[in-house]
Scaffold this active site. Structure first.
Site, short mmCIF file in Angstrom:
data_model
loop_
_atom_site.label_atom_id
_atom_site.label_comp_id
_atom_site.label_asym_id
_atom_site.label_seq_id
_atom_site.Cartn_x
_atom_site.Cartn_y
_atom_site.Cartn_z
N CYS A 182 1.23 -0.23 2.87
CA CYS A 182 1.33 1.31 2.56
C CYS A 182 -0.06 1.86 2.26
O CYS A 182 -0.64 1.99 1.05
CB CYS A 182 2.16 1.35 1.12
N CYS A 362 5.40 7.08 5.07
CA CYS A 362 4.36 7.04 3.87
C CYS A 362 4.80 8.43 2.95
O CYS A 362 4.18 9.45 3.33
CB CYS A 362 3.07 6.91 4.28
C1 FAD Z 1 1.65 -0.22 -4.39
C2 FAD Z 1 2.44 -0.14 -3.32
C3 FAD Z 1 3.22 0.85 -2.71
C4 FAD Z 1 3.82 1.13 -1.91
N1 FAD Z 1 4.57 2.09 -1.29
C5 FAD Z 1 5.41 2.06 -0.19
C6 FAD Z 1 6.14 3.37 0.20
O1 FAD Z 1 6.20 4.20 -0.39
N2 FAD Z 1 6.86 3.21 1.14
C7 FAD Z 1 7.19 2.07 1.75
O2 FAD Z 1 8.13 1.97 2.72
N3 FAD Z 1 6.48 1.05 1.47
C8 FAD Z 1 5.71 0.68 0.40
N4 FAD Z 1 5.08 -0.15 0.08
C9 FAD Z 1 5.04 -1.52 1.16
C10 FAD Z 1 6.18 -2.14 1.04
O3 FAD Z 1 6.45 -2.78 -0.28
C11 FAD Z 1 6.00 -3.65 2.05
O4 FAD Z 1 5.68 -2.99 3.10
C12 FAD Z 1 7.23 -4.36 2.01
O5 FAD Z 1 7.41 -4.84 0.76
C13 FAD Z 1 7.12 -5.36 2.95
O6 FAD Z 1 8.22 -6.39 2.99
P1 FAD Z 1 7.94 -7.91 3.35
O7 FAD Z 1 9.26 -8.53 3.19
O8 FAD Z 1 7.24 -8.16 4.77
O9 FAD Z 1 6.95 -8.36 1.99
P2 FAD Z 1 7.21 -8.68 0.94
O10 FAD Z 1 8.57 -7.50 0.16
O11 FAD Z 1 5.97 -8.42 0.01
O12 FAD Z 1 7.93 -9.98 0.48
C14 FAD Z 1 7.30 -11.10 1.02
C15 FAD Z 1 8.07 -12.57 0.21
O13 FAD Z 1 7.75 -13.48 0.73
C16 FAD Z 1 7.43 -14.47 -0.05
N5 FAD Z 1 6.39 -15.51 0.30
C17 FAD Z 1 5.07 -15.48 0.15
N6 FAD Z 1 4.39 -16.45 0.52
C18 FAD Z 1 5.64 -17.45 1.07
C19 FAD Z 1 5.85 -18.60 1.81
N7 FAD Z 1 4.66 -19.41 1.95
N8 FAD Z 1 6.94 -19.14 1.96
C20 FAD Z 1 8.03 -18.40 1.61
N9 FAD Z 1 8.19 -17.26 1.00
C21 FAD Z 1 6.73 -16.70 0.94
C22 FAD Z 1 6.87 -13.81 -1.33
O14 FAD Z 1 7.21 -14.23 -2.58
C23 FAD Z 1 7.77 -12.43 -1.23
O15 FAD Z 1 9.12 -12.48 -1.93
C24 FAD Z 1 4.46 -0.28 -0.99
C25 FAD Z 1 3.78 -1.40 -1.46
C26 FAD Z 1 2.61 -1.48 -2.76
C27 FAD Z 1 2.21 -2.69 -3.04
#
Ligand code: FAD
Length: 432
Positions: A182, A362
């Site tokens: 983000c 965003c």
């Molecule tokens: C402050 C903030 C504001 C945001 N605002 C927005 C917004 O307004 N709109 C929007 O759309 N997005 C926003 N986001 C971004 C959004 O939250 C992420 O892009 C999204 O969560 C990505 O999803 P993901 O599954 O790739 O990663 P995540 O949701 O982070 O999940 C990754 C998972 O993998 C697990 N993991 C890590 N390492 C390993 C491993 N080796 N083996 C197995 N599992 C593992 C972790 O424990 C976690 O559960 C924001 C993020 C933050 C921090």
């Protein structure tokens, strides 16, 4: 089907040290992993029963887009949290561990205890890595001395305490090199802090600084003028090419490396009353050190199909994917159906046509009650969902951000529903 013995969610290894073999193994049970698992369960109905496992170490799942609102006192952290167990779809096996290595040549993932989990198709989505320790002194002082971050579940509530305590000095907000998750989040909380000060008659007493490693306030040029106007309206000083390198919490000093226009590098020591840190971010080490990585360390995938560029049965989405879209949950919402369809096509022999266009969004909170909704696809092409000029901060978008999007996330997206408001290119006048 699974070769391991399964007792509820607990797996017992087979004689070969293999913990289990599944049709689909998903690494990471965050926004992407849960959404794909839920989508696969829906697709599995009607005779195409696929065995699915999620490898995920954490027992807590967070709605991270809500953390901006936590830092601004609108949500509590509790409102953004659910037990991971409550989100794992029925019938999906949860392997509660972190993947420690990938062996795509042997179709298996290694766990820290040396066990292996085999697959026919692998979905890689462990998110990205927050490199807190890359900034000297930060981990020692984070959560104290006015040093806060919305990027941490443990410290976002402290951001709100810091904002409320502000009554003089400097409020400093940092933004590291891209990509980060983000990209708008570092400035969202800055505008809300500034608006809070304005509403309490303290805006003139506090100097607000935005310290950015980059040279632009936002990566999509279309949205730069309204964001510059917003920053100017609050009297925020913009400091480009400033990278946070160290923090001295007790002395309330932040140290920046400053790159001049001529390339010369100097050091700046900035006193602060409050320091909101967005940490440097990068690919997880477990990906970077694996055969799945591209040169930058992210999972090497085709940007449209999300299929690995070398391993045909490996897919990636979310923050870990080596694609150029904005790393957002909004992107995950549109990536997941593509991965689900392509995995099912791979395993059942059907056609694979679904593609991802790089959509990300965003919602920039420019003040309490108003949001500028930036939506775009690959190459920074502006593609809004609504026929309204997206450069204008709106009350309706605040409702979207605080009510509709959390609902969409918990009740639709994570349950495998592909509900979507179609986005498309639209034309708007040049002037705001
Ligand atoms: C402050 C903030 C504001 C945001 N605002 C927005 C917004 O307004 N709109 C929007 O759309 N997005 C926003 N986001 C971004 C959004 O939250 C992420 O892009 C999204 O969560 C990505 O999803 P993901 O599954 O790739 O990663 P995540 O949701 O982070 O999940 C990754 C998972 O993998 C697990 N993991 C890590 N390492 C390993 C491993 N080796 N083996 C197995 N599992 C593992 C972790 O424990 C976690 O559960 C924001 C993020 C933050 C921090």
């Amino acid at each position: 089907m699974a070769r391991s013995v399964s007792t509820g969610n607990a797996l017992v290894p087979g004689e070969d040290g293999q913990l289990g073999a599944f049709d689909v193994v998903i690494v990471g049970g965050g926004a992407a992993g849960i959404t794909v698992a839920a989508g696969l369960r829906k697709y599995s109905r009607g005779g195409r029963n696929l065995s699915v496992a999620i490898i995920e170490p954490s027992d807590r799942h967070f709605y991270q887009p809500g953390w901006t609102l936590v830092g601004a006192g609108v949500f509590t952290m509790k409102q953004t949290e659910r037990p991971e167990a409550s989100l794992i779809p029925p019938g999906v096996c949860w392997i509660r561990a972190a993947a420690s290595a990938f062996e795509p040549e042997r179709d298996r993932v290694t766990l820290p205890n040396g066990m292996h989990v085999g697959y026919r198709a692998l979905v890689v989505c462990p998110g990205l890595q927050l490199n807190w320790s890359a900034i000297d002194g930060l981990t020692e002082t984070l959560g104290r001395n006015g040093v806060c971050s919305n990027y941490s579940a443990d410290h976002a509530e402290y951001t709100w305490r810091c904002i409320q305590a502000l009554d003089g000095g400097n409020a400093v907000f940092t933004q590291p090199a891209m990509p980060i998750k983000c990209a708008g989040a570092p400035q969202k909380i800055m505008y809300l802090a500034a608006d809070h000060l304005r509403r309490h008659g303290k805006l003139r007493d506090v100097g607000i600084d935005f310290m950015l490693t980059g040279e632009a306030i936002f990566g999509v040029p279309f949205f730069v003028p309204p964001l510059l106007a917003t920053a100017k309206g609050y009297g925020i000083r913009l400091n480009y090419r400033h990278t946070l390198t160290a923090v001295d919490g007790p002395a309330r000093k932040a140290i920046f490396s400053v790159t001049g226009a001529d390339g010369a590098v100097s050091e700046l020591v900035k006193p602060f009353s409050m320091l909101h840190v967005t940490p440097p971010q990068g690919a997880p080490d477990v990906i970077r050190n694996s055969p799945l990585a591209n040169e930058a360390g992210w999972v090497s995938v085709d940007p449209a199909t999300l299929r690995h560029t070398r391993y045909a049965n490996v897919f990636s989405l979310g923050d870990a994917a080596g694609t150029s879209n904005a790393k957002t949950a909004a992107a995950v919402r549109l990536q997941a159906p593509v991965v689900v369809r392509r995995v099912v096509a791979l395993l059942t022999g059907g056609p694979a046509t679904a593609t991802y266009d790089g959509y990300g969004s965003c919602p920039l909170t420019t003040e309490y009650g108003k949001v500028l909704l930036a939506e775009f696809t690959y190459g920074g092409k502006v593609e809004p969902s609504f026929p309204l000029d997206p450069r204008v901060p709106r009350k309706s978008n605040w409702l979207l951000k605080t009510r509709f999007l959390p609902y969409l996330y918990w009740n639709r997206m994570l349950r495998g529903s592909e509900i979507d408001i179609p986005h498309k290119p639209r034309r708007f006048e040049d002037a705001r």
